[in-house]
Design an enzyme around this catalytic site. Structure first.
Site, PDB file in Angstrom:
ATOM      1  N   GLY A 243       0.679  -0.487  -4.614  1.00 50.01           N
ATOM      2  CA  GLY A 243       0.077  -0.755  -5.726  1.00 50.01           C
ATOM      3  C   GLY A 243       0.246   0.317  -6.646  1.00 50.01           C
ATOM      4  O   GLY A 243       1.191   1.193  -6.506  1.00 50.01           O
ATOM      5  N   SER A 244      -0.440   0.359  -7.796  1.00 50.63           N
ATOM      6  CA  SER A 244      -0.283   1.530  -8.657  1.00 50.63           C
ATOM      7  C   SER A 244      -0.718   2.894  -7.992  1.00 50.63           C
ATOM      8  O   SER A 244      -1.145   3.020  -7.046  1.00 50.63           O
ATOM      9  CB  SER A 244      -0.958   1.337  -9.764  1.00 50.63           C
ATOM     10  OG  SER A 244      -2.347   1.537  -9.574  1.00 50.63           O
ATOM     11  N   GLY A 248      -3.544   4.312  -5.883  1.00 52.99           N
ATOM     12  CA  GLY A 248      -3.039   4.908  -4.737  1.00 52.99           C
ATOM     13  C   GLY A 248      -3.534   6.335  -4.571  1.00 52.99           C
ATOM     14  O   GLY A 248      -3.807   6.707  -3.180  1.00 52.99           O
ATOM     15  N   GLU A 265       2.648   3.089  -0.833  1.00 53.30           N
ATOM     16  CA  GLU A 265       3.909   2.716  -1.639  1.00 53.30           C
ATOM     17  C   GLU A 265       3.390   2.308  -3.105  1.00 53.30           C
ATOM     18  O   GLU A 265       2.899   1.282  -3.345  1.00 53.30           O
ATOM     19  CB  GLU A 265       4.534   1.385  -0.931  1.00 53.30           C
ATOM     20  CG  GLU A 265       4.669   1.374   0.635  1.00 53.30           C
ATOM     21  CD  GLU A 265       5.857   1.965   0.868  1.00 53.30           C
ATOM     22  OE1 GLU A 265       6.815   2.228   0.019  1.00 53.30           O
ATOM     23  OE2 GLU A 265       6.143   2.185   2.252  1.00 53.30           O
ATOM     24  N   CYS A 299       8.544  -2.680  -7.706  1.00 52.49           N
ATOM     25  CA  CYS A 299       7.925  -1.222  -7.803  1.00 52.49           C
ATOM     26  C   CYS A 299       9.635  -0.375  -7.736  1.00 52.49           C
ATOM     27  O   CYS A 299       9.780   0.555  -8.181  1.00 52.49           O
ATOM     28  CB  CYS A 299       7.437  -0.646  -6.643  1.00 52.49           C
ATOM     29  SG  CYS A 299       7.852  -1.190  -5.143  1.00 52.49           S
TER      30      CYS A 299
HETATM   31  C1  UN1 Z   1       7.999  -3.877  -4.401  1.00 51.47           C
HETATM   32  O1  UN1 Z   1       8.512  -4.052  -5.504  1.00 51.47           O
HETATM   33  O2  UN1 Z   1       7.042  -3.758  -3.942  1.00 51.47           O
HETATM   34  O3  UN1 Z   1      13.954  -3.296  -2.637  1.00 51.47           O
HETATM   35  C2  UN1 Z   1       9.033  -3.843  -3.009  1.00 51.47           C
HETATM   36  C3  UN1 Z   1      13.377  -4.154  -3.242  1.00 51.47           C
HETATM   37  C4  UN1 Z   1      12.574  -5.201  -2.403  1.00 51.47           C
HETATM   38  C5  UN1 Z   1      11.287  -4.512  -2.118  1.00 51.47           C
HETATM   39  C6  UN1 Z   1      10.510  -4.322  -3.440  1.00 51.47           C
HETATM   40  N1  UN1 Z   1      13.423  -5.368  -0.998  1.00 51.47           N
HETATM   41  O4  UN1 Z   1      13.452  -4.486  -4.364  1.00 51.47           O
END
Ligand code: UN1
Length: 512
Positions: A243-244, A248, A265, A299
C-alpha cells in the site's frame, strides 16, 4: 455486458457474499454489507458481509490450530497442494481475470496477466518446496558441525492493496504455504469480491485434498480497527503489507512495536533514463505502457522520464503522438488500452496533483482532463497527463497514483543518476541505452538506488522469478521470487558436537 454475469456465476459470486472464510468453510456474520461498484460503469457488482473483530478472533484461533498440523506436512507434499491451486487457477483464468478487470478497472489483458502471475508463482513455489535449504559451515572446533535450517514461522497476515487485487495475495500465500505457514488475508475493501472469488477457487482444491480449516483464511472488511488488531496481534509473526508509504509507516510502527516482522511493499516514484544512445521506438513503447498501463496505478508505474537534452524535443513530440493514439474506455472492451481510475477520490487526487504541478512551476503539455459523456458515466475516466517539470518540485517528489508523467531534462550521466535517485522512494527504475558504459554504470552501486533496475525494459511488469520490492520509502521488503521465501520462515543455527570433549568457542578455558 462483456460476459461479466457469466464470470461471476461461474466462480460462484452471489449478490451478497460472506466476508469470512477459513479455506473450506464460509462464515455468516452480522457485519454490515459493503457493496462493490465497478469503476468501469458505476454499476453494482455485489456485496460482501463484512468481518467483525469477533469473527477475526475466531479465524485466528482456527489458523493457530491449523498451523500445528500444516507444519507437519512434508514441504514437497505442501507443494503438491500449491501445484493443484495453480491448475485450478488455470481453469478459472478467464472468469477471474474478468472479475479483476471489472471490479478494479484494469483492462482485461492486464486482468489475465494478473491471474497469470498467480499461476506463475504457484509453479515457482512448487519447485521451491523442494529447495528450502540452509547452508553448512565448518566449525572452529574439532568434530563439530554447524548448519542453518529454516522452520515454518506461523500465521502470515497479508494486507493487500486494490491495484493488484489477487496477485499480491498469491505471491505471499503460495510461498507461505510451501514454507509450512498458514495465511490470513485482509484484502483492500475496494476490491473484496476479487478476494471472495479467489477463495471460491481455492475452496475446491482445499476440500478435494481434505485440508483442515484455517490454512488459508479470508477476513474481508473495511474496518480500520480490524486492520489494527491484525497489526498488533502477537499471534501473527509476519505481516506482509502492500500500500501507500503513508500507511506503510504506520504498519511498520505497529508491527515493530511488538517486534513482529514485516514485508513492506510501499510507494514508488519510478523513473526511466533515456540517453542519446537509446533505441527511441523501444523506449517510447516502454514509457507508454509504464505510465498509462493500469491507468498509472501500479506501484511500478513510470512516473518520471529523465531525458537527455539532445533528444528531449523529439521524444516529447513522439510521446504526445503516442498518448493521442491510446484508447480510453471500458476495461473489458478489447480495443481499450486505458481503463478508469479506481474511484472518484482517485480522480480528485489526480486533478489536485495537476493543479500542484502548475502552481509549482510545471507545464501541462498533454491531457489531464476528466472524461465525460457516453461510456464515461462512472466519473472515473481521465485522460493520461504529461507534464514538464523539475525533479525537486514537491509534487514530483510524491507518488500520485494515477497516469501523470513528468518529463525532466538532463545534460550528463552524473546529473541523470543524481536526479534519478533524488526522490524519497526506491522501487523500480530503468535506463534505455545501447551503450554499455551507461547501462553498467546505472546498474552499479553508484547507479540506481532502487530495488529493481532494468536495462532496455520499462519500470513495470516485473517477472515473478525475481525478488520484488524496493528501498527507502518503498519499505525494504521483498516478496515473490529469488530467495524471498526466507522471510516466511524462521532461521535456526545448529551446532553439533560429535567429539568426547567439550571445547568452548573462542578457545575459552573454563575448567571445573
Ligand atoms: C504493484 O503495482 O503493486 O512489476 C505490483 C509489476 C507487477 C507488480 C506490480 N509484476 O508491474
Amino acid at each position: 455486458m462483456y460476459g461479466i454475469e457469466d464470470a461471476l456465476k461461474e466462480i460462484g459470486i452471489d449478490k451478497v457474499n460472506p466476508g469470512i472464510c477459513t479455506g473450506t468453510e464460509w462464515k455468516n456474520t452480522t457485519g454490515d454489507i459493503l457493496t462493490s461498484f465497478s469503476p468501469a460503469d458505476g454499476k453494482e457488482i455485489g456485496g460482501v458481509q463484512q468481518a467483525l473483530n469477533s469473527d477475526y478472533k475466531e479465524v485466528i484461533e482456527k489458523a493457530k490450530g491449523a498451523f500445528k498440523e500444516w507444519r507437519m506436512v512434508p514441504a514437497p507434499v505442501r507443494g503438491e497442494l500449491v501445484r493443484q491451486l495453480g491448475d485450478e487457477l488455470r481453469k478459472y483464468k478467464e472468469p477471474l481475470g474478468k472479475i479483476v478487470s471489472y471490479e478494479m478497472g484494469k483492462i482485461y489483458q492486464e486482468g489475465l496477466g494478473e491471474v497469470q502471475e498467480m499461476i506463475d508463482i504457484c509453479d515457482f513455489a512448487v519447485g521451491q518446496s523442494r529447495q528450502l535449504y540452509g547452508i553448512t559451515t565448518h566449525s572452529e572446533r574439532v568434530r563439530h558441525r554447524m548448519y542453518d535450517q529454516y522452520h515454518p514461522l506461523g500465521i502470515v497476515g497479508v494486507v493487500s492493496a486494490f491495484n493488484f487485487p489477487v496477485a499480491v495475495w498469491a505471491w505471499n500465500a503460495m510461498l507461505a504455504l510451501v514454507c509450512g505457514d498458514v495465511v490470513v488475508w485482509k484484502p483492500s475493501s475496494k476490491v473484496m469480491l476479487c478476494a471472495v472469488a479467489v477463495h471460491k477457487i481455492v475452496e475446491n482444491v482445499l476440500k478435494r485434498n481434505n485440508i483442515q480449516e484455517g490454512v488459508l483464511s479470508l477476513v474481508a472488511t473495511s474496518s480500520k480497527y480490524l486492520a489494527d488488531d491484525m497489526l498488533t496481534d502477537k499471534n501473527i509473526p509476519l505481516i506482509s503489507f502492500t500500500g501507500s508509504t503513508w500507511i506503510g509507516k504506520k504498519v511498520g510502527k505497529l508491527v515493530g512495536e511488538r517486534l513482529g516482522r514485516h514485508i513492506l511493499e510501499l510507494g514508488g516514484n519510478n523513473a526511466i533514463i533515456v540517453t542519446p544512445e537509446a533505441d527511441q521506438e523501444m523506449a517510447l513503447r516502454a514509457i507508454v505502457f509504464g505510465a498509462v498501463g493500469t491507468c498509472g496505478q501500479r506501484c511500478t508505474s513510470t512516473r518520471r522520464i529523465i531525458m537527455h537534452e539532445s533528444i528531449y524535443e523529439t521524444m516529447k513530440t513522439k510521446l504526445i503522438a503516442a498518448y493521442k493514439s491510446v484508447s480510453i474506455g471500458h476495461p473489458l472492451d478489447s480495443k481499450t488500452l486505458v481503463g478508469p481510475l479506481i474511484d472518484k477520490a482517485a480522480v480528485k487526487d489526480f486533478r489536485n496533483s495537476i493543479e500542484k504541478v502548475k502552481e509549482q512551476g510545471g507545464k501541462i503539455i498533454y491531457g489531464g482532463d476528466v472524461l465525460e459523456g457516453e461510456g464515461y458515466e462512472s466519473g472515473c475516466y481521465v485522460q493520461p497527463c504529461i507534464a514538464e517539470a523539475e525533479n525537486h518540485y514537491e509534487i514530483v517528489q510524491e507518488e500520485t497514483f494515477a497516469p501523470l508523467l513528468y518529463l525532466i531534462k538532463y545534460k550528463d550521466m552524473d546529473e541523470a543518476i543524481d536526479l534519478h535517485n533524488a526522490v524519497p522512494q526506491g522501487l523500480s527504475s530503468a535506463i534505455f541505452s545501447r551503450n554499455m558504459l551507461e547501462t553498467e554504470r546505472f546498474l552499479s552501486h553508484e547507479g540506481s538506488d532502487c530495488g529493481i533496475a532494468n536495462v532496455n525494459i520499462g519500470t513495470s511488469g516485473a517477472e515473478i522469478g525475481g525478488a520484488f520490492g524496493g528501498e527507502k520509502d518503498t519499505g525494504g521488503g521483498r516478496e515473490s521470487g529469488s530467495d524471498a521465501w526466507k522471510a516466511y520462515m524462521r532461521r535456526q543455527t545448529n551446532t553439533i558436537n560429535f567429539s568426547t570433549e567439550l571445547p568452548l568457542a573462542q578457545g575459552i578455558e573454563f575448567n571445573i
